[in-house]
Design an enzyme around this catalytic site. Structure first.
Site, PDB file in Angstrom:
ATOM      1  N   ASP A 399       0.948  -0.965  -0.352  1.00  0.00           N
ATOM      2  CA  ASP A 399      -0.259  -0.435  -0.061  1.00  0.00           C
ATOM      3  C   ASP A 399       1.018   1.328  -0.136  1.00  0.00           C
ATOM      4  OD1 ASP A 399      -2.627   1.082   0.462  1.00  0.00           O
ATOM      5  OD2 ASP A 399      -1.959   2.423   2.199  1.00  0.00           O
ATOM      6  N   GLU A 428       1.582  -0.479  -4.934  1.00  0.00           N
ATOM      7  CA  GLU A 428       0.046   0.498  -5.434  1.00  0.00           C
ATOM      8  C   GLU A 428       0.493   1.031  -5.173  1.00  0.00           C
ATOM      9  OE1 GLU A 428      -3.454   2.197  -3.758  1.00  0.00           O
ATOM     10  OE2 GLU A 428      -1.448   1.463  -2.316  1.00  0.00           O
TER      11      GLU A 428
END
Length: 681
Positions: A399, A428
């Protein structure tokens, strides 16, 4: 212009000169990333081709070799380079296992082959006899380098050449034929004189991953929303019951948002409300509470034993679990008290929460990578990855890696992959292009893309051409997602079914790796929280959701067919062959992928207009697709199973989005009879 004073170069009395007898030059080696600062990426079983620019002064013959080895190996493997012309040389090897490799190039002047080439052109008798005597000396020296069998063959050859060259009565034709004997020349070539060879300035790095790093099909779901009873928190056992559904859809990676305890302090409510109700479950990305942090599991999901059972059960369906690595903390994460120096403290005694204006994440505290205890922080965060690898996880979606230290990622990923070369990291990072590329260079196996916001024909063609053929092609592996829990793109706001179908086909055929956030995608979840905001109304990020997987409008059958097409066609499992095809209608986009080894050619055509039938003339590149002039060939639409007979390069296309907004054609060149076709165009 005034005369300049004469300047004499003053050399130091003692200088160290390079070996001046090294005459070969290796000007460049390709591929390389930033001159070898970062690694090129390939997968096991994929042929790795290396090209080098090599030459020497004068007209002597050059030879060159590609050298490669595993990082832990001491000895180099070697493959001779072949001259392609214009001083460009090429060779390849196939890495046998995942891991880190090194490769470089060596080149040397081949005096023996230079002698043979000159001898071929000589016609004067005295010149030939003198040249043969010189050659005999070269061959004798070659024998001195050779081993037993070769040594005898070369020694005998040199002796015979000397004997015949010294005889004035010998036939020149037979002498020259003996000197140019091809079989003996091959023996000499095996034992070259490489005393003055040049080597490239460095050994270049190569990272080899398993195939799933190049080709993968991701499905994201929230385990807490898998319960069959509305309102009940889902568990790992509920996810096990969902596995046959995920397998039916054709996904091989099942990705979970964070599964750790969720903070209670400053917990967000439904639709990102700042104040949570007593029954609000909070955001899984607000990691950590009194019961533990990144190495703990949310109690409501189950135990570690339940998790291990799920990992094993998923493997039975050919599915790997991927976990979210989100390096951030809820306000009540144990790290806050145990390691206060890992966070930024404000003058009022509070910790600075995460922000990405205009978004604010009051329930998340970012780490301070400039902490005085940065070494301790690095060790602990890498330890989180090691912990979950020990629990059977080999794929991680990371993330927002661009908000953490680049140096940390380079170190952590490098260390993890040295110990576990089969681990895959997906970055990401929806951020600036250079930052996304830097993360890929640092070691991330795959990367999110801008596909989510590329909608027009021009945007899609330009972007995916860059991904497939641009400077990042050797290290940046795209993973295309039409939606995520964070992003309901404007293209999907209140969009018709055809839009969802078209976007899925684009993602699945433009990129070898793609994913969807489900069941939101197949159930056509399209309501934004508010106009102009790319967030879902009633987002699963903040609440439990009950999904009707049997809903008649579901795209589950369509998605399953697309994923089956991907599995059955190797052309769709890599990106390097992508080429766009001319169509005289901007609402139609067409492109081809090929895989020569299996003679697999896929041509995809997508209608970008979800409301209207669009038609146009498509212009194929016959040479690129292996189509002979005037040849008839079959285009088998793998979505509808219809078969069309085409002839020549220019053919007509019509797509009605109410039926299907796309064709995924497999080109079949060998036509047996008209009975093979449903339609003739």
């Amino acid at each position: 212009m005034p005369d300049l004073p004469h300047r004499r170069a003053v050399l130091p009395s003692k200088i160290t000169l390079p070996e001046g007898r090294v005459r070969a030059v290796i000007d460049a080696v390709r591929p390389s990333v930033d001159g070898g600062l970062f690694a090129v990426k390939r997968v096991v079983g994929e042929r790795f081709e290396v090209q080098a620019d090599c030459f020497t002064d004068g007209h002597d013959v050059l030879r060159a070799a590609l050298q490669w080895r595993g990082e832990a190996e001491k000895a180099w493997h070697e493959v001779e380079l072949v001259a392609l012309g214009n001083d460009v040389w090429s060779a390849s090897f196939t890495p046998p296992t995942p891991g880190r490799y090194l490769y470089t190039v060596a080149a040397w002047v081949d005096h023996f082959e230079s002698w043979r080439r000159e001898l071929e052109r000589r016609i004067d008798a005295d010149d030939i006899r003198i040249a043969v005597q010189l050659g005999a000396a070269l061959i004798e020296a070659c024998a001195g380098r050779a081993k037993a069998k070769d040594r005898k063959a070369l020694g005998d050859w040199a002796a015979r050449l000397r004997q015949q060259a010294g005889s004035k009565t010998g036939q020149l034709a037979s002498l020259k034929a003996l000197a140019l004997d091809q079989a003996l020349a091959e023996v000499a070539a095996r034992n070259p004189d490489r005393a003055f060879e040049a080597t490239y300035r460095m050994a270049l790095p190569l990272v080899v991953d398993r195939e799933r790093a190049r080709y993968s099909t991701w499905y994201e779901l929230f385990p807490r929303s898998t319960s069959h009873e509305p309102g009940r928190h889902g568990t790992f056992r509920d996810v096990e019951a969902r596995l046959p559904y995920v397998a039916e859809l054709g996904f091989d990676v099942l990705y979970f948002p964070p599964i750790h305890p969720i903070g209670r302090e400053k917990r967000k409510g439904r639709n990102n409300a700042l104040v949570a109700n007593a029954d609000d479950v909070g955001s899984p990305w607000a990691i950590g509470a009194a019961e533990g942090g990144h190495k703990a599991i949310l109690t409501e999901l189950g135990s570690f034993e339940d998790f291990r059972h799920l990992v094993a059960k998923a493997k039975e369906f050919g599915i790997e679990l991927a976990l979210d690595i989100a390096f951030q903390c809820a306000p009540d994460h144990p790290y806050i008290k145990e390691h206060p120096s890992w966070f930024r403290w404000r003058p009022d005694g509070s910790v600075q929460y995460a922000e990405n204006p205009p978004k604010k994440y009051q329930d998340i505290y970012p780490f301070n990578f400039e902490s005085e205890d940065w070494r301790g922080l690095w060790r602990e965060l890498k330890g989180v990855i090691d912990f979950w690898i020990a629990e059977g996880v080999k794929i991680f979606r990371v993330d927002n890696p661009h908000t953490k230290s680049f140096a940390f990622w380079e170190w952590a990923i490098g260390e993890v992959k040295r110990a576990h070369p089969d681990v895959i990291f997906l970055a990401e990072a929806f951020t600036r292009p250079k930052v996304m590329h830097r993360l890929a260079k640092l070691g991330f196996s795959q990367s999110y893309t801008y596909f989510t916001w590329r909608n027009t024909k021009h945007e899609l063609a330009e972007y995916f051409t860059e991904l497939a053929h641009g400077p990042g092609r050797d290290y940046y592996r795209p993973n295309a997602w039409p939606n995520t829990p964070d992003i309901l793109s404007e293209a999907l706001h209140d969009a018709p079914r055809a839009t969802f179908m078209a976007r899925l086909v684009l993602a699945a055929t433009l990129a070898a790796s793609y994913g969807i956030y489900g069941p939101a995608y197949e159930l056509l979840e399209r309501a934004p929280r508010e106009a102009g905001v790319e967030e879902y109304l009633d987002s699963e990020k903040y609440q439990l959701r009950a999904w009707d997987l049997a809903h008649p409008d579901s795209l589950r059958r369509f998605i399953a067919r697309v994923n089956r097409i991907r599995r059955d066609n190797p052309a769709l499992q890599a990106d390097a062959s992508l080429r766009f095809i001319s169509v005289d209608n901007d609402q139609l986009i067409a492109y081809a992928k090929t895989e020569p080894a299996s003679d697999n050619v896929i041509v995809s055509v997508v209608n970008l207009d979800p409301h209207n039938t669009q038609s146009g003339w498509l212009e194929l590149d016959a040479s690129a697709l292996g189509i002979e002039h005037g040849q008839s060939f079959q285009m088998h639409d793998l979505l509808s199973d219809q078969r069309f007979l085409w002839q020549g390069t220019r053919n007509f296309i019509m797509l009605d989005p109410r039926n299907a907004p796309a064709h995924i054609f497999r080109l079949r060149r060998h036509v047996r009879s008209e009975q093979d076709f449903d339609y003739f165009l």
